[in-house]
Write an enzyme that holds these catalytic residues in place. Structure first.
Site, short mmCIF file in Angstrom:
data_model
loop_
_atom_site.label_atom_id
_atom_site.label_comp_id
_atom_site.label_asym_id
_atom_site.label_seq_id
_atom_site.Cartn_x
_atom_site.Cartn_y
_atom_site.Cartn_z
N THR A 194 0.85 -1.19 0.00
CA THR A 194 0.00 0.00 0.00
C THR A 194 0.88 1.23 0.00
O THR A 194 1.85 1.31 0.74
CB THR A 194 -0.94 0.02 1.22
OG1 THR A 194 -1.81 -1.11 1.17
CG2 THR A 194 -1.78 1.29 1.24
N PHE A 196 1.19 5.13 0.80
CA PHE A 196 0.63 6.19 1.62
C PHE A 196 1.23 7.53 1.20
O PHE A 196 2.40 7.59 0.83
CB PHE A 196 0.94 5.95 3.10
CG PHE A 196 0.23 4.75 3.68
CD1 PHE A 196 -0.97 4.90 4.37
CD2 PHE A 196 0.77 3.48 3.54
CE1 PHE A 196 -1.61 3.80 4.91
CE2 PHE A 196 0.12 2.37 4.07
CZ PHE A 196 -1.07 2.53 4.76
#
Length: 289
Positions: A194, A196
């Protein structure tokens, strides 16, 4: 033009390093969430931090000066973009000053006295459930329940205290909430990560910045997207990402989010931005990082 000091009016400031120490940082979720891990990896320990329930609250806290930075998930390598974050970036006038990529390593967590045969219900964020779909399909009798985030799922299991309830979350979340790992390697996509973003209310970028994020809205006419992207192509810039989101209140019209390599102030970048700005209905530079 750039060599003679003519730039677009973007009000960005160049800094040697974005100031991180003693900053106040907000993240969505609870301790043990992947956003918490991203914050720790990016900022280190010399910060003040706190968590909120929603991404919108995080954006509002930075906007109003309660926090210096917010850590927000913007895309996952398997589940795709976090669409709400793109919409919030246009709603709030904040700027991307950094990014952090975290490998997602889900495990199944349960109470310390639980065994995998005790499980009746598994809770997690919708993406956590989706990323572990194959594992969950091997246990069709388990009820699946969606919650706001993976660490919140671990917290719920700890609070409920029922050994029939488990969570899909990070190993770190299990340590924070005193849970036991019941199963490992449950996410079949080994390259699952992921990304960010770190947002600030200050429009600044580091001297070593090498990626620019922009958003633009187009006239609803044939060929307009091609014309916009041609400014990036013809200036020798490498476009690394493009996404579209519907424009609220305008049926079948879209705004586009584009990432490309470069730094503000460079001739090729300024030339591309000037060209896009001249043809777009709206252009915003979201950050250089």
């Amino acid at each position: 033009m750039t060599e003679h000091g003519i730039y677009g009016e973007r009000n960005f400031t160049t800094v040697k390093h974005v100031p991180l120490e003693n900053a106040t940082v907000v993240f969505q979720g609870v301790e043990g969430a992947y956003s918490y891990a991203a914050m720790r990896q990016y900022f280190g320990k010399n910060i003040e931090s706190y968590h909120v329930k929603t991404w919108r609250t995080a954006m509002e806290d930075v906007t109003h000066g309660k926090a210096d930075y917010a850590v927000l998930p913007i895309e996952n390598s398997t589940a795709g973009i976090v669409a709400d974050i793109y919409d919030l970036l246009m709603e709030y006038k904040l700027y991307i000053v950094g990014e952090q990529i975290i490998r997602v390593d889900h495990v199944l967590l349960g109470m310390p006295d639980a065994q995998i045969g005790d499980i009746r219900e598994v809770c997690s964020h919708p993406q956590g459930l989706a990323q572990c779909k194959a594992f969950l399909e091997e246990n069709p009798s388990w009820k699946k329940k969606e919650v706001e985030n993976t660490a919140g799922a671990a917290k719920k299991v700890s609070e409920v205290g029922d050994k029939g309830v488990a969570a899909i979350a990070s190993r770190e979340a299990g340590e924070v909430f005193g849970l036991k790992v019941l199963a490992e390697n449950i996410c079949r996509e080994k390259a699952n990560s992921t990304r960010f973003i770190i947002v600030s209310r200050k429009p600044e970028y580091e001297e070593k910045a090498g990626k620019i994020s922009i958003c633009f809205e187009l006239p609803h006419e044939s060929g307009t997207l091609y014309n916009m992207l041609s400014h990036i192509i013809y200036n020798g810039l490498n476009m690394t990402k493009i996404e579209s989101r519907p424009i609220p209140g305008k049926s079948w019209e879209y705004r586009f989010f584009v990432d490309f390599t470069g730094k503000l102030g460079e001739s090729a970048v300024e030339n591309a931005l000037r060209g896009i700005e001249a043809e777009a209905n709206v252009l915003r530079v979201l950050g250089n990082y």
